[in-house]
Structure formats: C-alpha cells, structure tokens
Design a protein around this motif. Structure first.
Motif, PDB file in Angstrom:
ATOM      1  N   LYS A 196     -19.422  43.918  88.895  1.00  0.00           N
ATOM      2  CA  LYS A 196     -18.995  42.536  89.058  1.00  0.00           C
ATOM      3  C   LYS A 196     -19.948  41.607  88.325  1.00  0.00           C
ATOM      4  O   LYS A 196     -21.163  41.748  88.399  1.00  0.00           O
ATOM      5  N   GLN A 197     -19.374  40.639  87.599  1.00  0.00           N
ATOM      6  CA  GLN A 197     -20.187  39.683  86.870  1.00  0.00           C
ATOM      7  C   GLN A 197     -20.862  38.731  87.840  1.00  0.00           C
ATOM      8  O   GLN A 197     -20.217  38.121  88.689  1.00  0.00           O
ATOM      9  N   ILE A 198     -22.172  38.597  87.709  1.00  0.00           N
ATOM     10  CA  ILE A 198     -22.941  37.748  88.617  1.00  0.00           C
ATOM     11  C   ILE A 198     -23.137  36.352  88.027  1.00  0.00           C
ATOM     12  O   ILE A 198     -23.013  35.353  88.718  1.00  0.00           O
ATOM     13  N   ILE A 199     -23.440  36.311  86.736  1.00  0.00           N
ATOM     14  CA  ILE A 199     -23.721  35.049  86.062  1.00  0.00           C
ATOM     15  C   ILE A 199     -22.542  34.655  85.175  1.00  0.00           C
ATOM     16  O   ILE A 199     -22.069  35.451  84.367  1.00  0.00           O
ATOM     17  N   THR A 200     -22.089  33.405  85.336  1.00  0.00           N
ATOM     18  CA  THR A 200     -21.047  32.851  84.473  1.00  0.00           C
ATOM     19  C   THR A 200     -21.586  31.579  83.834  1.00  0.00           C
ATOM     20  O   THR A 200     -22.139  30.715  84.528  1.00  0.00           O
ATOM     21  N   ILE A 201     -21.444  31.473  82.521  1.00  0.00           N
ATOM     22  CA  ILE A 201     -21.951  30.303  81.799  1.00  0.00           C
ATOM     23  C   ILE A 201     -20.791  29.591  81.118  1.00  0.00           C
ATOM     24  O   ILE A 201     -19.966  30.212  80.447  1.00  0.00           O
ATOM     25  N   LYS A 202     -20.734  28.279  81.328  1.00  0.00           N
ATOM     26  CA  LYS A 202     -19.703  27.465  80.686  1.00  0.00           C
ATOM     27  C   LYS A 202     -20.364  26.326  79.917  1.00  0.00           C
ATOM     28  O   LYS A 202     -21.305  25.686  80.420  1.00  0.00           O
ATOM     29  N   GLY A 203     -19.879  26.088  78.711  1.00  0.00           N
ATOM     30  CA  GLY A 203     -20.401  24.991  77.908  1.00  0.00           C
ATOM     31  C   GLY A 203     -19.729  23.680  78.260  1.00  0.00           C
ATOM     32  O   GLY A 203     -18.527  23.631  78.522  1.00  0.00           O
ATOM     33  N   THR A 204     -20.513  22.602  78.303  1.00  0.00           N
ATOM     34  CA  THR A 204     -19.986  21.258  78.550  1.00  0.00           C
ATOM     35  C   THR A 204     -20.546  20.327  77.479  1.00  0.00           C
ATOM     36  O   THR A 204     -21.382  20.726  76.669  1.00  0.00           O
ATOM     37  N   ARG A 205     -20.099  19.081  77.489  1.00  0.00           N
ATOM     38  CA  ARG A 205     -20.618  18.107  76.532  1.00  0.00           C
ATOM     39  C   ARG A 205     -22.102  17.846  76.755  1.00  0.00           C
ATOM     40  O   ARG A 205     -22.837  17.544  75.821  1.00  0.00           O
ATOM     41  N   GLU A 206     -22.524  17.966  78.017  1.00  0.00           N
ATOM     42  CA  GLU A 206     -23.929  17.687  78.344  1.00  0.00           C
ATOM     43  C   GLU A 206     -24.836  18.897  78.116  1.00  0.00           C
ATOM     44  O   GLU A 206     -26.060  18.764  78.094  1.00  0.00           O
ATOM     45  N   GLY A 207     -24.262  20.080  77.980  1.00  0.00           N
ATOM     46  CA  GLY A 207     -25.080  21.282  77.829  1.00  0.00           C
ATOM     47  C   GLY A 207     -24.376  22.497  78.401  1.00  0.00           C
ATOM     48  O   GLY A 207     -23.240  22.793  78.061  1.00  0.00           O
ATOM     49  N   LEU A 208     -25.050  23.177  79.342  1.00  0.00           N
ATOM     50  CA  LEU A 208     -24.490  24.383  79.949  1.00  0.00           C
ATOM     51  C   LEU A 208     -24.454  24.262  81.466  1.00  0.00           C
ATOM     52  O   LEU A 208     -25.335  23.643  82.075  1.00  0.00           O
ATOM     53  N   SER A 209     -23.427  24.865  82.060  1.00  0.00           N
ATOM     54  CA  SER A 209     -23.376  25.042  83.517  1.00  0.00           C
ATOM     55  C   SER A 209     -23.471  26.530  83.795  1.00  0.00           C
ATOM     56  O   SER A 209     -22.680  27.310  83.259  1.00  0.00           O
ATOM     57  N   ILE A 210     -24.454  26.904  84.601  1.00  0.00           N
ATOM     58  CA  ILE A 210     -24.654  28.312  84.947  1.00  0.00           C
ATOM     59  C   ILE A 210     -24.252  28.513  86.399  1.00  0.00           C
ATOM     60  O   ILE A 210     -24.812  27.896  87.305  1.00  0.00           O
ATOM     61  N   PHE A 211     -23.248  29.366  86.638  1.00  0.00           N
ATOM     62  CA  PHE A 211     -22.774  29.670  87.985  1.00  0.00           C
ATOM     63  C   PHE A 211     -23.341  31.032  88.399  1.00  0.00           C
ATOM     64  O   PHE A 211     -23.153  32.027  87.697  1.00  0.00           O
ATOM     65  N   ILE A 212     -24.036  31.065  89.532  1.00  0.00           N
ATOM     66  CA  ILE A 212     -24.609  32.313  90.040  1.00  0.00           C
ATOM     67  C   ILE A 212     -23.778  32.776  91.236  1.00  0.00           C
ATOM     68  O   ILE A 212     -23.702  32.073  92.251  1.00  0.00           O
ATOM     69  N   GLU A 213     -23.133  33.918  91.105  1.00  0.00           N
ATOM     70  CA  GLU A 213     -22.258  34.447  92.155  1.00  0.00           C
ATOM     71  C   GLU A 213     -23.057  34.609  93.452  1.00  0.00           C
ATOM     72  O   GLU A 213     -24.090  35.263  93.489  1.00  0.00           O
ATOM     73  N   ASP A 214     -22.582  33.982  94.537  1.00  0.00           N
ATOM     74  CA  ASP A 214     -23.426  33.878  95.734  1.00  0.00           C
ATOM     75  C   ASP A 214     -23.408  35.103  96.649  1.00  0.00           C
ATOM     76  O   ASP A 214     -24.202  35.185  97.590  1.00  0.00           O
ATOM     77  N   SER A 215     -22.514  36.078  96.395  1.00  0.00           N
ATOM     78  CA  SER A 215     -22.502  37.273  97.252  1.00  0.00           C
ATOM     79  C   SER A 215     -23.431  38.372  96.728  1.00  0.00           C
ATOM     80  O   SER A 215     -23.662  39.366  97.413  1.00  0.00           O
ATOM     81  N   SER A 216     -23.942  38.192  95.528  1.00  0.00           N
ATOM     82  CA  SER A 216     -24.851  39.185  94.952  1.00  0.00           C
ATOM     83  C   SER A 216     -26.267  39.001  95.501  1.00  0.00           C
ATOM     84  O   SER A 216     -26.604  37.946  96.046  1.00  0.00           O
ATOM     85  N   SER A 217     -27.091  40.024  95.331  1.00  0.00           N
ATOM     86  CA  SER A 217     -28.480  39.895  95.767  1.00  0.00           C
ATOM     87  C   SER A 217     -29.243  39.001  94.797  1.00  0.00           C
ATOM     88  O   SER A 217     -28.895  38.893  93.617  1.00  0.00           O
ATOM     89  N   TYR A 218     -30.267  38.356  95.310  1.00  0.00           N
ATOM     90  CA  TYR A 218     -31.087  37.483  94.467  1.00  0.00           C
ATOM     91  C   TYR A 218     -31.731  38.285  93.335  1.00  0.00           C
ATOM     92  O   TYR A 218     -31.775  37.828  92.183  1.00  0.00           O
ATOM     93  N   LYS A 219     -32.189  39.479  93.641  1.00  0.00           N
ATOM     94  CA  LYS A 219     -32.852  40.328  92.649  1.00  0.00           C
ATOM     95  C   LYS A 219     -31.915  40.646  91.487  1.00  0.00           C
ATOM     96  O   LYS A 219     -32.299  40.544  90.314  1.00  0.00           O
ATOM     97  N   ASP A 220     -30.661  41.026  91.803  1.00  0.00           N
ATOM     98  CA  ASP A 220     -29.693  41.337  90.757  1.00  0.00           C
ATOM     99  C   ASP A 220     -29.355  40.095  89.936  1.00  0.00           C
ATOM    100  O   ASP A 220     -29.192  40.169  88.710  1.00  0.00           O
ATOM    101  N   ALA A 221     -29.213  38.967  90.602  1.00  0.00           N
ATOM    102  CA  ALA A 221     -28.867  37.721  89.914  1.00  0.00           C
ATOM    103  C   ALA A 221     -29.956  37.322  88.923  1.00  0.00           C
ATOM    104  O   ALA A 221     -29.669  36.950  87.777  1.00  0.00           O
ATOM    105  N   ILE A 222     -31.209  37.414  89.353  1.00  0.00           N
ATOM    106  CA  ILE A 222     -32.328  37.043  88.481  1.00  0.00           C
ATOM    107  C   ILE A 222     -32.423  37.992  87.287  1.00  0.00           C
ATOM    108  O   ILE A 222     -32.675  37.571  86.151  1.00  0.00           O
ATOM    109  N   ARG A 223     -32.206  39.268  87.550  1.00  0.00           N
ATOM    110  CA  ARG A 223     -32.285  40.258  86.459  1.00  0.00           C
ATOM    111  C   ARG A 223     -31.232  39.966  85.392  1.00  0.00           C
ATOM    112  O   ARG A 223     -31.526  39.947  84.197  1.00  0.00           O
ATOM    113  N   GLU A 224     -29.984  39.713  85.838  1.00  0.00           N
ATOM    114  CA  GLU A 224     -28.908  39.440  84.882  1.00  0.00           C
ATOM    115  C   GLU A 224     -29.140  38.116  84.161  1.00  0.00           C
ATOM    116  O   GLU A 224     -28.902  38.003  82.955  1.00  0.00           O
TER     117      GLU A 224
END
Length: 228
Positions: free
Chosen positions: A5-33
């Motif tokens: 399952k994808q943990i990190i999703t990145i979307k581009g905006t006019r202001e820069g980037l929005s990074i969405f971190i999937e909240d059901s994953s472990s913190y360790k896995d999220a940071i690694r990805e």
C-alpha cells in the motif's frame, strides 16, 4: 503477491507540493518511504526551494517525530515546510479550545471598582454597576443592567458582541474598538446588543434581532435570547 500500500502521496499545487501521509501506516514505514521519495525528487541547486504542506490525516506526531520530519523535508534538501496539518489535536489544546469556547455562567453583581474577567463567553446573571467592569475573550450576555464598562473580544476578536437586558454603559469595548459618544437614548435601552459596524468603523447599539443578520453563525443560546 499483493502490492504494498502506498503510504506517501505527493500532489503539485501552484504554491508548491502537498504531501499526504497515509495515517494507518506505522510512523517508521512512513518516514522510510518519505526519505526515499525526497532523495529521489530533490531539486537541483540552481532550482528554487520548493514549499511543502504536509497533511497527516488522523495521525499525531510527537515533538521528536516532527523534528525527524522537518529534517527530511529541509532547506538542505531544497524543500521548505510551510505547514504540518493534522486532524487530531493534543488534549491540552482541546481543553484550551473548550475553555475559550464555552459559556461561563456567573450569578453576581459587579460593583464599582470590581473587574470580572473570563475566558470564552460570559453569561452574567446580575448587574454591572457604574465603575464596575466585565471583560471576556468572547461574547458578553448580561441578564441585568449594564451601567459600567463591558469589553468583549478582549484578545482581538472583532466578531464578538455585547448583549444586555438594559443597556446604559459607561463604555463599550469590542476587540480594539472603543465606543465614542453613545448612539442610544440617555435613558438607556432594553434588550439591545453592541456590535462592530465595519462600514461605519465603530461600535453601534442595535436591536438584538440584528444578530441573526450581522452574525451568520450564532449558537442556540443566542437564538433563544433573540427569540425571547
């Protein structure tokens, strides 16, 4: 084999980037990805620094975890965090929000020389005598006579207002506005409210009915007062 399952999703905006971190994953896995993605997408030195908004969903970070996150999304890597947004808040913040937003009901007379100060909205069942003063960070409701000073929105909220059963104050204050020569009759007025009129740039005294027009979001308590 099931795809990871994808943990990190990145979307581009006019202001820069929005990074969405999937909240059901472990913190360790999220940071690694996240670390892998940041290293792979690091802008070149001659490119501008990219602004980033981090959205955590239903995830709460400790101070140490937030520091880890900031070290990965850093100026050194050509990224700059603008905001870190979470749907969760700390217990201390929730308690403070509750304190600031609830109505404090107090039954007393505020006499000359006395000052009554509260956080949130104030419901005073009693009078404010000449020389007395009531101060609230929110709205002020006085089920009695207002002869002294009332200061609503004391921390700068211009949408606050003051309501009294009988209003003949020495002075009204809302946020940084201070009432000048009163607009009401010298004999006082019954069941009226003081609000800021933005067009006139001053505090006005008007019918309690005006609240439903001037303030689009008023509580059930205010509506009950409005309807008698």
């Amino acid at each position: 084999m099931q795809d990871r399952k994808q943990i990190i999703t990145i979307k581009g905006t006019r202001e820069g980037l929005s990074i969405f971190i999937e909240d059901s994953s472990s913190y360790k896995d999220a940071i690694r990805e996240l670390e892998e993605i940041i290293k792979a997408s690091k802008p070149k030195k001659d490119e501008p620094i990219v602004s980033v908004k981090v959205k955590l969903g239903n995830r709460y970070l400790t101070e140490e975890q937030e520091n880890d996150l900031r070290s990965i999304i850093s100026m050194e890597n050509r990224f700059k965090i603008e905001t870190i947004e979470s749907e969760l808040i700390r217990i201390e913040d929730a308690l403070k929000w509750q304190e600031d937003s609830e109505i404090k009901a107090i039954n007393r007379i505020v006499r000359s020389g006395q000052v009554l100060e509260v956080k949130g909205d104030l419901l005073l069942i009693g009078d404010v005598n000449p020389g007395g003063k009531v101060v609230s960070t929110g709205n002020i409701y006085i089920m009695g006579n207002l002869f002294g000073i009332a200061h609503a929105g004391a921390e700068g909220d211009p949408d606050s207002f003051i309501v009294a059963s009988y209003m003949k104050p020495t002075q009204l204050r809302i946020a940084d506005y201070i009432s000048r020569a009163p607009d009401y009759e010298s004999d006082g007025v019954y069941m009226e409210c003081g609000i800021i009129d933005e067009e006139q740039g001053k505090i006005i005294i008007d019918s309690l009915k005006v609240l439903s027009h001037k303030r689009k979001e008023i509580s059930g308590f205010e509506r009950r007062m409005n309807n008698g």
